[in-house]
Write a protein that holds these residues in place. Structure first.
Motif, short mmCIF file in Angstrom:
data_model
loop_
_atom_site.label_atom_id
_atom_site.label_comp_id
_atom_site.label_asym_id
_atom_site.label_seq_id
_atom_site.Cartn_x
_atom_site.Cartn_y
_atom_site.Cartn_z
N SER A 1 -8.00 -5.71 10.24
CA SER A 1 -7.72 -7.11 9.94
C SER A 1 -6.22 -7.33 9.91
O SER A 1 -5.44 -6.37 9.84
CB SER A 1 -8.31 -7.48 8.58
OG SER A 1 -7.64 -6.78 7.53
N LYS A 2 -5.80 -8.58 9.99
CA LYS A 2 -4.38 -8.89 9.95
C LYS A 2 -3.76 -8.38 8.65
O LYS A 2 -2.65 -7.84 8.65
CB LYS A 2 -4.14 -10.39 10.09
CG LYS A 2 -2.67 -10.78 10.14
CD LYS A 2 -2.49 -12.27 10.36
CE LYS A 2 -1.01 -12.63 10.41
NZ LYS A 2 -0.83 -14.10 10.62
N LYS A 3 -4.49 -8.53 7.55
CA LYS A 3 -4.00 -8.08 6.25
C LYS A 3 -3.80 -6.57 6.24
O LYS A 3 -2.77 -6.07 5.76
CB LYS A 3 -5.00 -8.48 5.15
CG LYS A 3 -4.58 -8.06 3.75
CD LYS A 3 -5.62 -8.48 2.72
CE LYS A 3 -5.23 -8.03 1.32
NZ LYS A 3 -6.25 -8.42 0.31
N ASP A 4 -4.77 -5.83 6.79
CA ASP A 4 -4.66 -4.37 6.83
C ASP A 4 -3.54 -3.92 7.76
O ASP A 4 -2.83 -2.95 7.47
CB ASP A 4 -5.99 -3.75 7.28
CG ASP A 4 -7.03 -3.74 6.18
OD1 ASP A 4 -6.66 -3.94 5.01
OD2 ASP A 4 -8.23 -3.55 6.50
N LEU A 5 -3.38 -4.62 8.88
CA LEU A 5 -2.33 -4.24 9.83
C LEU A 5 -0.95 -4.45 9.22
O LEU A 5 -0.07 -3.60 9.35
CB LEU A 5 -2.46 -5.07 11.11
CG LEU A 5 -1.46 -4.74 12.23
CD1 LEU A 5 -1.56 -3.27 12.63
CD2 LEU A 5 -1.69 -5.63 13.43
N VAL A 6 -0.78 -5.56 8.51
CA VAL A 6 0.49 -5.82 7.84
C VAL A 6 0.77 -4.74 6.80
O VAL A 6 1.88 -4.23 6.69
CB VAL A 6 0.49 -7.21 7.19
CG1 VAL A 6 1.70 -7.37 6.25
CG2 VAL A 6 0.52 -8.30 8.26
N PHE A 7 -0.27 -4.38 6.04
CA PHE A 7 -0.13 -3.31 5.04
C PHE A 7 0.32 -2.01 5.69
O PHE A 7 1.21 -1.33 5.19
CB PHE A 7 -1.46 -3.10 4.30
CG PHE A 7 -1.50 -1.86 3.45
CD1 PHE A 7 -0.87 -1.83 2.22
CD2 PHE A 7 -2.13 -0.71 3.91
CE1 PHE A 7 -0.89 -0.67 1.44
CE2 PHE A 7 -2.15 0.45 3.14
CZ PHE A 7 -1.53 0.47 1.91
N VAL A 8 -0.32 -1.66 6.80
CA VAL A 8 0.04 -0.41 7.51
C VAL A 8 1.49 -0.44 7.96
O VAL A 8 2.25 0.52 7.72
CB VAL A 8 -0.90 -0.19 8.71
CG1 VAL A 8 -0.35 0.91 9.62
CG2 VAL A 8 -2.30 0.17 8.24
N LEU A 9 1.89 -1.52 8.61
CA LEU A 9 3.25 -1.60 9.16
C LEU A 9 4.31 -1.58 8.06
O LEU A 9 5.36 -0.94 8.20
CB LEU A 9 3.40 -2.87 10.01
CG LEU A 9 2.49 -2.95 11.24
CD1 LEU A 9 2.74 -4.26 11.99
CD2 LEU A 9 2.71 -1.76 12.15
N LYS A 10 4.04 -2.26 6.94
CA LYS A 10 4.99 -2.27 5.83
C LYS A 10 5.08 -0.90 5.17
O LYS A 10 6.16 -0.45 4.78
CB LYS A 10 4.58 -3.33 4.79
CG LYS A 10 4.83 -4.76 5.22
CD LYS A 10 4.19 -5.75 4.26
CE LYS A 10 4.69 -5.61 2.85
NZ LYS A 10 4.12 -6.63 1.94
N THR A 11 3.94 -0.24 5.05
CA THR A 11 3.87 1.02 4.30
C THR A 11 4.48 2.18 5.06
O THR A 11 5.23 2.98 4.49
CB THR A 11 2.41 1.34 3.93
OG1 THR A 11 1.87 0.26 3.18
CG2 THR A 11 2.33 2.62 3.12
N ILE A 12 4.18 2.32 6.36
CA ILE A 12 4.57 3.53 7.06
C ILE A 12 6.07 3.59 7.37
O ILE A 12 6.60 4.68 7.60
CB ILE A 12 3.77 3.72 8.36
CG1 ILE A 12 4.03 2.59 9.35
CG2 ILE A 12 2.29 3.83 8.06
CD1 ILE A 12 3.23 2.73 10.64
N GLN A 13 6.76 2.43 7.33
CA GLN A 13 8.20 2.49 7.59
C GLN A 13 9.01 2.52 6.30
O GLN A 13 10.23 2.73 6.33
CB GLN A 13 8.62 1.30 8.47
CG GLN A 13 8.23 -0.06 7.91
CD GLN A 13 9.15 -0.61 6.87
OE1 GLN A 13 10.37 -0.61 7.04
NE2 GLN A 13 8.59 -1.09 5.76
N SER A 14 8.34 2.33 5.17
CA SER A 14 9.04 2.28 3.89
C SER A 14 9.67 3.63 3.53
O SER A 14 9.06 4.69 3.70
CB SER A 14 8.05 1.88 2.78
OG SER A 14 8.69 1.82 1.52
N GLY A 15 10.91 3.58 3.09
CA GLY A 15 11.61 4.79 2.67
C GLY A 15 12.45 5.42 3.76
O GLY A 15 13.19 6.38 3.51
#
Length: 325
Positions: free
Chosen positions: A116-130
């Protein structure tokens, strides 16, 4: 008699000076077919750069904006900046740093295309963090110059459209300031730009993730976080143009409904005659065939309302002489 001839000469010189037209650089699109669309584009560029013409645009106001994914380079079967970020997660976060994230792994296991769009946004925000911009940019450069598109067997940085890169150069030669206004992530787009387009760094405007600054090892480092992000799409592109360019474009190119707002802004808000167009992907033998029924680069509303706003429809099949180089 000499006085009469001198007066007549001066009069003629004066008349000539009043109608003198200064023409900009030559406009020759060799990688485009000689179609009505191409002729119209060439005419607009010539007219806008010809001092004295009714459609002349002063150099200070010659602003051209281009979407990237699907406009300057290919985007199927899934947006390349997203593919690169997913590879960054697998190769750098998981394998190199051994910091896999279970919630992300679950979504990816089910297929990012199904997310879903919500899950995709979560993935993109999370995996580049840090990560730092430097680490991510190094990976993107390597990704662009070593990874290949499965269908075309071409390195990703070579997936740019030859007619469009030619157009960028023609506009620069005619004193246009050219900007990339993309839904793709800004740092990714800047790395691609250094290789393929050579626009000024500050002219690359894209989606941004939130960041924090820390002092470490005698330097100020910019670290990506997952707190928030700005999606540079739809009306968001107008906001970016207002805040980061400060002028209404006179030329705008896109390829999807996500660019519609930017195209309408160019047609409706400028005090000059403008040119706005979408690239229609109608050339399956050479690339892909898609418009209304796709989740990547959907072109639907623009097709229905293009004539209302004077937006041109550029056909890959008819207007592009070649596609890639």
């Amino acid at each position: 008699m000499k006085i009469v001839l001198l007066s007549l000469t001066l009069l003629l010189m004066g008349c000539n000076s009043k109608v003198e037209i200064n023409v900009g650089s030559s406009v020759e699109l060799t990688k485009w077919n000689e179609t009505e669309n191409t002729k119209g584009l060439i005419k607009y560029i010539k007219d806008s750069a010809t001092e004295g013409h009714e459609n002349y645009v002063p150099p200070i106001d010659r602003i051209a904006v281009f979407d990237n994914d699907g406009t300057l380079w290919s985007e199927q079967p899934f947006y390349y900046p997203v593919q690169a970020l997913l590879d960054f997660y697998k190769e750098i976060i998981v394998i190199k740093h051994k910091k896999g994230i279970s919630s992300v792994d679950t979504i990816l296991k089910n297929g990012v295309h199904k997310a879903s769009k919500k899950d995709l946004v979560f993935v993109l925000k999370t995996i580049q963090s840090g990560t730092t911009n430097e680490e991510f940019e190094q990976f993107v450069k390597l990704w662009l110059t070593t990874k290949k598109h499965k269908k075309f067997e071409k390195l990703y940085y070579k997936m740019t459209y030859a007619p469009m890169t030619e157009l960028l150069n023609i506009l620069k030669e005619n004193d246009y300031e050219v900007f990339m206004v993309t839904g793709g992530e800004t740092q990714f787009a800047r790395v691609l730009n250094r290789i393929s387009y050579q626009l000024p760094e500050q002219n690359i405007i894209g989606t941004t993730f939130s960041k924090k600054v820390i002092e470490e090892d005698g330097q100020m480092k910019v670290i990506r976080t997952n707190d928030d992000f700005f999606l540079n799409d739809k009306e968001g592109k107008i906001v970016s143009i207002v805040e980061k360019i400060g002028k209404v474009p006179t030329i705008a190119f896109g390829n999807s409904d996500g660019d519609f707002a930017m195209l309408k802004y160019t047609k409706l808000n400028s005090k000059y005659k403008t040119y706005a167009a979408v690239i229609r992907h109608d050339d399956e033998p050479r690339e892909f065939l898609y418009d209304r029924e796709t989740h990547v680069g959907k072109l639907d509303k623009v097709l229905d309302e293009s004539s209302k706003y004077g937006i041109e429809i550029i056909s890959m099949k008819k207007d592009f002489k070649i596609l890639f180089e």
